[in-house]
Design an enzyme around this catalytic site. Structure first.
Site, mmCIF file in Angstrom:
data_model
loop_
_atom_site.group_PDB
_atom_site.id
_atom_site.type_symbol
_atom_site.label_atom_id
_atom_site.label_comp_id
_atom_site.label_asym_id
_atom_site.label_seq_id
_atom_site.Cartn_x
_atom_site.Cartn_y
_atom_site.Cartn_z
ATOM 1 N N CYS A 128 -5.532 6.664 7.970
ATOM 2 C CA CYS A 128 -4.541 7.690 7.615
ATOM 3 C C CYS A 128 -3.465 7.772 8.701
ATOM 4 O O CYS A 128 -3.782 8.034 9.867
ATOM 5 C CB CYS A 128 -5.213 9.051 7.440
ATOM 6 S SG CYS A 128 -4.051 10.356 6.972
ATOM 7 N N PRO B 169 -9.259 5.799 -1.662
ATOM 8 C CA PRO B 169 -9.456 7.221 -1.366
ATOM 9 C C PRO B 169 -8.095 7.881 -1.169
ATOM 10 O O PRO B 169 -7.308 7.439 -0.329
ATOM 11 C CB PRO B 169 -10.260 7.203 -0.057
ATOM 12 C CG PRO B 169 -9.915 5.888 0.575
ATOM 13 C CD PRO B 169 -9.631 4.936 -0.536
ATOM 14 N N ALA C 159 -3.676 2.251 -4.479
ATOM 15 C CA ALA C 159 -3.481 3.701 -4.380
ATOM 16 C C ALA C 159 -2.309 4.111 -5.272
ATOM 17 O O ALA C 159 -2.506 4.553 -6.394
ATOM 18 C CB ALA C 159 -3.239 4.105 -2.929
ATOM 19 N N GLU C 160 -1.073 3.929 -4.794
ATOM 20 C CA GLU C 160 0.090 4.360 -5.569
ATOM 21 C C GLU C 160 0.215 3.612 -6.889
ATOM 22 O O GLU C 160 0.597 4.185 -7.908
ATOM 23 C CB GLU C 160 1.368 4.201 -4.737
ATOM 24 C CG GLU C 160 1.538 5.284 -3.691
ATOM 25 C CD GLU C 160 2.987 5.475 -3.272
ATOM 26 O OE1 GLU C 160 3.867 4.799 -3.853
ATOM 27 O OE2 GLU C 160 3.227 6.296 -2.382
ATOM 28 N N VAL D 154 -6.143 11.723 -0.815
ATOM 29 C CA VAL D 154 -6.326 13.160 -0.620
ATOM 30 C C VAL D 154 -5.828 13.921 -1.845
ATOM 31 O O VAL D 154 -4.673 13.771 -2.259
ATOM 32 C CB VAL D 154 -5.588 13.637 0.653
ATOM 33 C CG1 VAL D 154 -5.731 15.141 0.806
ATOM 34 C CG2 VAL D 154 -6.142 12.924 1.881
ATOM 35 N N ASN E 280 -5.586 -3.993 0.958
ATOM 36 C CA ASN E 280 -4.837 -2.842 0.470
ATOM 37 C C ASN E 280 -3.375 -3.018 0.872
ATOM 38 O O ASN E 280 -3.086 -3.352 2.013
ATOM 39 C CB ASN E 280 -5.422 -1.561 1.069
ATOM 40 C CG ASN E 280 -4.792 -0.288 0.526
ATOM 41 O OD1 ASN E 280 -4.774 0.732 1.189
ATOM 42 N ND2 ASN E 280 -4.281 -0.338 -0.688
ATOM 43 N N GLY E 281 -2.471 -2.810 -0.088
ATOM 44 C CA GLY E 281 -1.043 -2.936 0.195
ATOM 45 C C GLY E 281 -0.362 -3.935 -0.717
ATOM 46 O O GLY E 281 -0.897 -5.016 -0.979
ATOM 47 N N ASN E 282 0.822 -3.574 -1.242
ATOM 48 C CA ASN E 282 1.635 -4.430 -2.119
ATOM 49 C C ASN E 282 1.058 -4.605 -3.518
ATOM 50 O O ASN E 282 1.387 -5.578 -4.199
ATOM 51 C CB ASN E 282 1.839 -5.832 -1.514
ATOM 52 C CG ASN E 282 2.484 -5.816 -0.147
ATOM 53 O OD1 ASN E 282 2.968 -4.787 0.294
ATOM 54 N ND2 ASN E 282 2.486 -6.942 0.525
#
Length: 484
Positions: free
Chosen positions: A108, A23, A232-233, A25, A208-210
């Site tokens: 967040c 998710p 995400a990114e 924004v 989530n992460g890396n």
């Protein structure tokens, strides 16, 4: 039919999803979700939605969830930020028919979440979180899930996850960073924390992460034992990440723009996506970066995208044999690839800063920086300082906004009812009153409608004018005319 829980929910409703789009924004809108699904994503989340706004604003609901039906956009989880059990559940009840689960955002870390008291800034309020999840689990027809950040201590993180599971959370996404790890201070996410949570709970867990490429996904699943991995990114810079491909940027950009034509979204979303996709190329063609920032229409964005494509194709045609990517990139800049966020020292070097203190502060010392040396300000604040040399960024000098008497949001400074615009509009309408501060003129319009109606009656029946007798008995009808 009773709602599915835990592993059964993940297997049957979420179709054993391993590849998940986070998710984000203003970034995980329908058009982007569809692009990601075409290229390997198996589950998507909506952008984080504000529960209170979703509850009171029909336009917000329509723009973010109630738009054109799209069967391909499933399974889908709707994420809310909230800090009130009743508001959260009422908003979720309005959304549950359009999704497969409701997610509570507890991850967040941004300053807006701190000001609004939601996201990762609720992670110490376990009693409140228990009440929110218990009530949602009881009232909703779809499962409740949570996305969290970790505590520095693994033991506390595990107890936190177990508390959420006991309250009724059916799936947990763990971002392996603390709430302090963000922006240039993000650092590496801790898979050790995620692994410990996975072993301690019986519900499905996403990590989530890396995550920058498909090999990261596979390594994360192997090391942590999680059910799925969220990006995400990594997804924003390469929507084909879950396919294990690094396509040409313009292929992804053109496909995305075609989807936007069918499923429109705000231009700011489109612009932001192209800035991410073309990130490395825009470092080379700075003029086109400025054009992309200024363009006001979707057609203009398409034109900039086309020009970037032509520049890259020309560069490819003139490329010498054996030439390697510059700036230490794994691929040439026109190929979708990760963006490695620089740490504080690297960022300060980019900005021309030197010295240990400046190196540690980075771009955003940001939300708490004092007014003073402009070298310590972000680029955006430096621009504001140039326009207004007397501008101060000292948080202690910022005005403290009074709250609305009704809902707690900032009130209008000139509101006659001491309310925010939304609450003021409801009261002014109900009482047929004016609020010049908010530009609401219900009383004035009502009186004008009475005057206009009277003049029309005089024109139609001159006898009334001679008697000087005007009937104003039809006030309800006239009020409706004035309000419209």
């Amino acid at each position: 039919m009773p709602k599915l829980r835990g592993e059964a929910f993940w297997r049957e409703t979420l179709r054993s999803a391993h590849y998940v789009v986070a998710p984000m924004v203003d970034q995980s809108e329908l058009a982007w979700r569809l692009l990601s699904r075409r290229h390997g994503a198996q589950l998507c989340y909506t952008p984080m939605l504000h529960a209170q706004v979703f509850l009171r604003d029909a336009n917000y609901r329509r723009e973010n969830l109630y738009g054109e039906a799209c069967p391909e956009d499933r399974p889908l989880i709707v994420q809310f930020c909230a800090n009130d059990p009743e508001v959260f559940v009422q908003a979720a009840l309005l959304a549950q028919d359009y999704c497969d689960a409701i997610d509570l955002n507890l991850g967040c870390p941004q300053m807006i979440a701190k000001r609004g008291h939601y996201g990762a800034f609720l992670q110490e309020e376990w009693d409140l979180l228990q009440r929110m999840i218990l009530l949602a689990n009881e009232k909703l027809s779809v499962p409740i899930t949570c996305k969290i950040r970790v505590f520095p201590e693994i033991d506390k993180t595990v107890k936190y996850a177990q508390m959420l599971e006991k309250a009724g959370c059916q799936l947990l996404t763990v971002h392996g960073r603390t709430k302090e790890q963000k922006g240039p201070l993000a650092g590496v996410a801790s898979w050790e924390h995620i692994q410990a949570v996975r072993k301690a709970v019986s519900i499905p867990v996403f990590a989530n992460g890396n995550i920058q490429c498909l090999s990261d996904v596979e390594e994360c699943i192997r090391k942590t034992g999680v059910h799925g991995v969220m990006s995400a990114e990594g997804n924003l810079h390469n929507p084909a990440l879950f396919e294990g491909r690094n396509p040409l940027v313009w292929e992804m950009a053109e496909e995305y723009l075609e989807i936007v034509q069918k499923y429109p979204c705000p231009l700011s979303y489109v612009r932001a996506h192209l800035f991410k996709l073309w990130h490395h190329t825009l470092q080379v063609y700075q003029q086109l970066r400025e054009e992309l920032a200024k363009v006001k229409t979707l057609e203009g964005i398409v034109d900039v995208n086309r020009e970037l494509k032509l520049r890259c194709q020309e560069e490819i045609a003139n490329q010498k044999e054996g030439e390697k990517p510059k700036e230490g990139l794994p691929f040439f800049h026109w190929i979708c690839q990760p963006y490695i966020r620089p740490g504080p020292k690297e960022r300060c070097k980019e900005n021309g800063a030197s010295g240990t203190e400046k190196g540690l502060r980075g771009k955003r010392a940001l939300e708490e920086e004092e007014d003073g040396n402009s070298e310590l300000l972000s680029k955006n604040k430096q621009k504001k300082k140039l326009r207004n040399p007397n501008k101060s960024f000292d948080p202690s000098l910022k005005p403290k906004y009074a709250k609305c008497d009704q809902c707690g949001n900032p009130k209008g400074n000139k509101c006659v009812f001491n309310m925010c615009r939304g609450c003021c509009k409801k009261r002014a309408f109900k009482e047929t009153a004016d609020c010049p501060g908010h530009g609401l003129l219900f009383k004035t319009k009502y009186e004008k409608s009475l005057s206009w109606q009277s003049s029309q009656r005089v024109i139609q029946n001159p006898e009334i004018s001679r008697r000087g007798d005007v009937d104003v008995g039809e006030t309800a009808v006239l009020k409706e005319a004035g309000d419209s």
